[in-house]
Design a protein around this motif. Structure first.
Motif, PDB file in Angstrom:
ATOM      1  N   ALA A  98      -7.841   4.125   7.810  1.00  0.00           N
ATOM      2  CA  ALA A  98      -6.435   4.400   8.110  1.00  0.00           C
ATOM      3  C   ALA A  98      -5.559   3.254   7.615  1.00  0.00           C
ATOM      4  O   ALA A  98      -4.428   3.472   7.136  1.00  0.00           O
ATOM      5  CB  ALA A  98      -6.238   4.603   9.610  1.00  0.00           C
ATOM      6  N   VAL A  99      -6.059   2.030   7.712  1.00  0.00           N
ATOM      7  CA  VAL A  99      -5.327   0.875   7.181  1.00  0.00           C
ATOM      8  C   VAL A  99      -5.184   0.998   5.665  1.00  0.00           C
ATOM      9  O   VAL A  99      -4.095   0.816   5.104  1.00  0.00           O
ATOM     10  CB  VAL A  99      -6.039  -0.440   7.552  1.00  0.00           C
ATOM     11  N   ALA A 100      -6.284   1.301   4.990  1.00  0.00           N
ATOM     12  CA  ALA A 100      -6.254   1.443   3.534  1.00  0.00           C
ATOM     13  C   ALA A 100      -5.310   2.568   3.113  1.00  0.00           C
ATOM     14  O   ALA A 100      -4.548   2.432   2.144  1.00  0.00           O
ATOM     15  CB  ALA A 100      -7.658   1.698   3.001  1.00  0.00           C
ATOM     16  N   ALA A 101      -5.338   3.687   3.846  1.00  0.00           N
ATOM     17  CA  ALA A 101      -4.465   4.808   3.511  1.00  0.00           C
ATOM     18  C   ALA A 101      -3.004   4.446   3.704  1.00  0.00           C
ATOM     19  O   ALA A 101      -2.136   4.822   2.892  1.00  0.00           O
ATOM     20  CB  ALA A 101      -4.826   6.021   4.376  1.00  0.00           C
ATOM     21  N   GLY A 102      -2.697   3.686   4.776  1.00  0.00           N
ATOM     22  CA  GLY A 102      -1.319   3.259   4.984  1.00  0.00           C
ATOM     23  C   GLY A 102      -0.839   2.343   3.878  1.00  0.00           C
ATOM     24  O   GLY A 102       0.295   2.471   3.389  1.00  0.00           O
ATOM     25  N   ALA A 103      -1.695   1.410   3.454  1.00  0.00           N
ATOM     26  CA  ALA A 103      -1.323   0.512   2.367  1.00  0.00           C
ATOM     27  C   ALA A 103      -1.111   1.278   1.074  1.00  0.00           C
ATOM     28  O   ALA A 103      -0.201   0.971   0.287  1.00  0.00           O
ATOM     29  CB  ALA A 103      -2.394  -0.560   2.189  1.00  0.00           C
ATOM     30  N   ALA A 104      -1.935   2.305   0.831  1.00  0.00           N
ATOM     31  CA  ALA A 104      -1.804   3.103  -0.387  1.00  0.00           C
ATOM     32  C   ALA A 104      -0.495   3.884  -0.420  1.00  0.00           C
ATOM     33  O   ALA A 104       0.057   4.151  -1.493  1.00  0.00           O
ATOM     34  CB  ALA A 104      -2.993   4.059  -0.509  1.00  0.00           C
ATOM     35  N   ARG A 105       0.016   4.254   0.758  1.00  0.00           N
ATOM     36  CA  ARG A 105       1.284   4.994   0.826  1.00  0.00           C
ATOM     37  C   ARG A 105       2.500   4.088   0.682  1.00  0.00           C
ATOM     38  O   ARG A 105       3.616   4.577   0.515  1.00  0.00           O
ATOM     39  CB  ARG A 105       1.391   5.732   2.167  1.00  0.00           C
ATOM     40  N   TRP A 106       2.295   2.771   0.766  1.00  0.00           N
ATOM     41  CA  TRP A 106       3.398   1.806   0.769  1.00  0.00           C
ATOM     42  C   TRP A 106       3.656   1.366  -0.672  1.00  0.00           C
ATOM     43  O   TRP A 106       2.865   0.624  -1.255  1.00  0.00           O
ATOM     44  CB  TRP A 106       3.016   0.604   1.625  1.00  0.00           C
ATOM     45  N   SER A 107       4.749   1.792  -1.233  1.00  0.00           N
ATOM     46  CA  SER A 107       5.049   1.504  -2.629  1.00  0.00           C
ATOM     47  C   SER A 107       5.114  -0.009  -2.868  1.00  0.00           C
ATOM     48  O   SER A 107       5.881  -0.715  -2.214  1.00  0.00           O
ATOM     49  CB  SER A 107       6.390   2.135  -3.023  1.00  0.00           C
ATOM     50  N   GLY A 108       4.286  -0.489  -3.795  1.00  0.00           N
ATOM     51  CA  GLY A 108       4.306  -1.905  -4.155  1.00  0.00           C
ATOM     52  C   GLY A 108       3.528  -2.808  -3.231  1.00  0.00           C
ATOM     53  O   GLY A 108       3.472  -4.026  -3.469  1.00  0.00           O
ATOM     54  N   ALA A 109       2.906  -2.278  -2.177  1.00  0.00           N
ATOM     55  CA  ALA A 109       2.154  -3.126  -1.244  1.00  0.00           C
ATOM     56  C   ALA A 109       0.881  -3.638  -1.906  1.00  0.00           C
ATOM     57  O   ALA A 109       0.254  -2.936  -2.705  1.00  0.00           O
ATOM     58  CB  ALA A 109       1.812  -2.356   0.020  1.00  0.00           C
TER      59      ALA A 109
END
Length: 316
Positions: free
Chosen positions: A274-285
Motif C-alpha cells: 500500500a505504501v508503494a502504491a501510494g508513492a506510485a500515485r504521487w506525481s514526481g515522488a
C-alpha cells in the motif's frame, strides 16, 4: 487549516532531556485542542536554522523518542518539532484504561495538527517547514496535506496508508470493528493486543521496529525511565477508524508537492505494498525500499537513518 490563535497555549510542559538525547535547546509546551484536550509539543530550536522539520509521530510514540532525530537534523541545519498526539505520550488519554490506544475518528487528529502548528508558530521556529511523517503519522500527515498543511515538501517513513492485515484477517477486522462501534465495546483492545507496551515486552531478536540493537535499547531505556510515556495496543475503535481513513485516503489524488517515501524491506507493521502504491500515485515522488530495515526508518542503523535524514534536509 485553522489559525493558531484559535487554540490556547497552556505553558511549559515536562520534558525528559536525559532520555531524549537531543540538542540542548529541547523543551516542551502544553497546548489545547479545539475540543479541549491537552497535548504536548516538543521543540528543538536551532541557531541559524534555514527551516523546520515538522515531525508527525506514529502510534505509541512520544516527543522524547525523536531527540536523536532532532540532533541529526540540527547537524543538517534544521530546527525540529514533534507532538504527543491525543491518547499517547503525556497528552490527555480518553479512556479509563490509559494504556489503550484509542481515537473516536481519525479526523480528530486534525484538531491536534492545528494546535501543534499553533505551538510551532508561537515558538517562532523558522519557515519553510517540511513534513516528516512516520507510520500512523503518515495517515494523519497525508490528510493534513489535503487540508492545507503549510509545508514545502514531505518525507514519509513507512506511512500507514494500509494496515498489515493479510488474508481473512482484513475482512474480520472490518466486521469486528464495525460491530464494536455499534455494540458499545469500541474501547476494548483489538484482538491479539493488550496493555503491555511492545518495546517493553519484545526482545531485540525478531522485533518489528529496528535492526539496530543500540536504537532498540534506547527505546527500552526511555520507557523504563518514564513508564508514563508508554502505550499498549490499539482499541477496536482505533482499528475501525484507521481502516476507514486509509480507505478514504487511497481514493484521493495525491497532493502536488515534493515527496519522498521510504519503507523497509522487512516491514511488518504497515502494508508495504500500500505504501508503494501510494508513492506510485504521487506525481514526481521518490520511493525507496531500505534494504534490511524494519518499521522505524528514523531509528534504524546509521546508514539507513542518515540517508533518510539527508532526504529531509534536501527538501529545504
Amino acid at each position: 487549516m485553522a489559525a493558531a490563535e484559535d487554540f490556547g497555549a497552556a505553558g511549559a510542559a515536562p520534558f525528559h532531556a536525559g532520555v531524549a538525547e537531543g540538542p540542548a535547546s529541547g523543551h516542551a509546551v502544553w497546548v489545547r485542542t479545539r475540543d479541549g484536550l491537552r497535548l504536548r509539543v516538543g521543540l528543538w530550536p536551532h541557531p541559524g536554522a534555514r527551516g523546520t522539520a515538522l515531525i508527525f509521530p506514529g502510534r505509541t510514540e512520544f516527543v522524547e523518542k525523536y531527540g536523536a532525530v532532532a540532533a541529526g537534523l540540527a547537524a543538517r541545519g534544521l530546527a525540529t518539532a514533534a507532538v504527543d498526539w491525543r491518547g499517547q505520550g503525556l497528552a490527555d488519554r480518553q479512556l479509563s484504561d490509559p494504556m489503550t490506544g484509542h481515537v473516536m475518528r481519525f479526523e480528530d487528529y486534525q484538531q491536534d495538527v492545528a494546535a501543534y502548528l499553533g505551538a510551532v508558530r508561537a515558538a517562532s521556529l523558522p519557515a519553510p517547514m517540511v513534513l516528516v511523517a512516520h507510520s500512523m503519522g503518515g495517515a494523519i500527515g497525508l490528510r493534513a496535506l489535503h487540508e492545507g498543511l503549510p509545508v514545502v515538501g514531505a518525507c514519509f517513513s513507512a506511512p500507514m496508508w494500509g494496515l498489515a492485515l493479510k488474508g481473512a484477517v482484513m475482512p474480520a477486522a472490518w466486521v469486528l470493528s464495525w460491530a464494536a462501534g455499534r455494540l458499545g465495546f469500541g474501547h476494548r483492545y483489538a484482538p491479539g493486543t493488550g496493555p503491555d507496551p511492545y518495546v517493553g515486552a519484545a526482545a531485540m531478536a525478531g522485533n518489528v521496529l529496528t535492526s539496530d540493537p543500540q536504537e532498540f535499547a534506547r527505546m527500552q531505556r526511555q520507557l523504563a525511565a518514564h513508564p508514563e510515556l508508554a502505550l499498549g495496543g490499539p482499541s477496536l475503535g482505533w482499528l475501525g477508524a484507521a481502516l476507514l481513513e486509509t480507505r478514504a485516503l487511497r481514493r484521493q489524488a495525491m497532493p502536488a508537492l515534493p515527496c519522498h517515501v521510504a519503507v523497509g524491506t522487512n516491514e511488518r507493521v504497515v502494508d508495504p505494498e500500500a505504501v508503494a502504491a501510494g508513492a506510485a500515485r504521487w506525481s514526481g515522488a521518490s520511493f525507496a525500499r531500505m534494504e534490511g530495515a524494519e518499521h522505524e526508518i528514523l531509528m534504524e542503523r546509521p546508514g539507513i537513518r542518515g540517508a533518510f535524514l539527508d532526504r529531509i534536509a534536501k527538501m529545504i
